[in-house]
Design a protein around this motif. Structure first.
Motif, PDB file in Angstrom:
ATOM      1  N   GLN A  60      62.693  54.627  23.036  1.00 19.21           N
ATOM      2  CA  GLN A  60      64.004  55.239  22.857  1.00 19.21           C
ATOM      3  C   GLN A  60      64.004  56.532  23.655  1.00 19.21           C
ATOM      4  OE1 GLN A  60      65.161  56.024  18.829  1.00 19.21           O
ATOM      5  NE2 GLN A  60      67.006  57.107  19.427  1.00 19.21           N
ATOM      6  N   GLY A  61      65.036  56.731  24.481  1.00 23.25           N
ATOM      7  CA  GLY A  61      65.039  57.867  25.386  1.00 23.25           C
ATOM      8  C   GLY A  61      66.154  58.850  25.128  1.00 23.25           C
ATOM      9  N   THR A  62      66.194  59.847  25.979  1.00 21.38           N
ATOM     10  CA  THR A  62      67.254  60.845  26.000  1.00 21.38           C
ATOM     11  C   THR A  62      67.601  61.106  27.460  1.00 21.38           C
ATOM     12  OG1 THR A  62      65.694  62.680  26.038  1.00 21.38           O
ATOM     13  CG2 THR A  62      66.505  61.986  23.879  1.00 21.38           C
ATOM     14  N   HIS A  63      68.778  61.644  27.677  1.00 22.97           N
ATOM     15  CA  HIS A  63      69.190  62.013  29.029  1.00 22.97           C
ATOM     16  C   HIS A  63      68.808  63.469  29.281  1.00 22.97           C
ATOM     17  CE1 HIS A  63      71.578  58.442  29.863  1.00 22.97           C
ATOM     18  NE2 HIS A  63      71.975  58.491  28.611  1.00 22.97           N
ATOM     19  N   GLN A  64      68.341  63.755  30.484  1.00 24.99           N
ATOM     20  CA  GLN A  64      68.066  65.114  30.900  1.00 24.99           C
ATOM     21  C   GLN A  64      68.617  65.292  32.299  1.00 24.99           C
ATOM     22  OE1 GLN A  64      63.860  65.743  30.575  1.00 24.99           O
ATOM     23  NE2 GLN A  64      63.930  65.973  28.362  1.00 24.99           N
TER      24      GLN A  64
END
Length: 97
Positions: free
Chosen positions: A76-80
């Motif tokens: 599970q990721g996040t945007h940067q």
């Protein structure tokens, strides 16, 4: 049990894309395609995981928490936001040294 395949809350697996009639077209009648390049920083993962994965799923790029599935492992990721410029290179085995 529903036949609707849920990958995670808010996501649904599809077995096929819509028919071509449902896509936006340009003046010549060609389907307008959008290409996006995505760089993934997987951090410290098992070194053999990526090369040994023959399939992957990248889901929810337009959501705050996208998912990547490599073989049986789910991330599970996040945007940067990227500061600066990113260059991508490919290795050309035929290039003279």
């Amino acid at each position: 049990m529903s036949s609707d395949k849920r990958l995670s809350t808010g996501f649904r697996q599809v077995d096929a894309f819509d028919s071509d009639d449902n896509y936006e077209r340009d003046e010549q009648g060609e389907i307008i395609e959008e290409i996006s390049y995505v760089t993934l920083d997987l951090g410290p993962v098992e070194p053999s995981l990526v090369p040994s994965s023959s399939t992957y799923r990248l889901i929810g790029l337009d959501t705050p928490t996208p998912f990547l599935q490599l073989s049986g492992t789910i991330f599970q990721g996040t945007h940067q936001s990227l500061l600066g410029t990113e260059l991508l290179f490919t290795e050309d085995k035929g290039w003279p040294h």
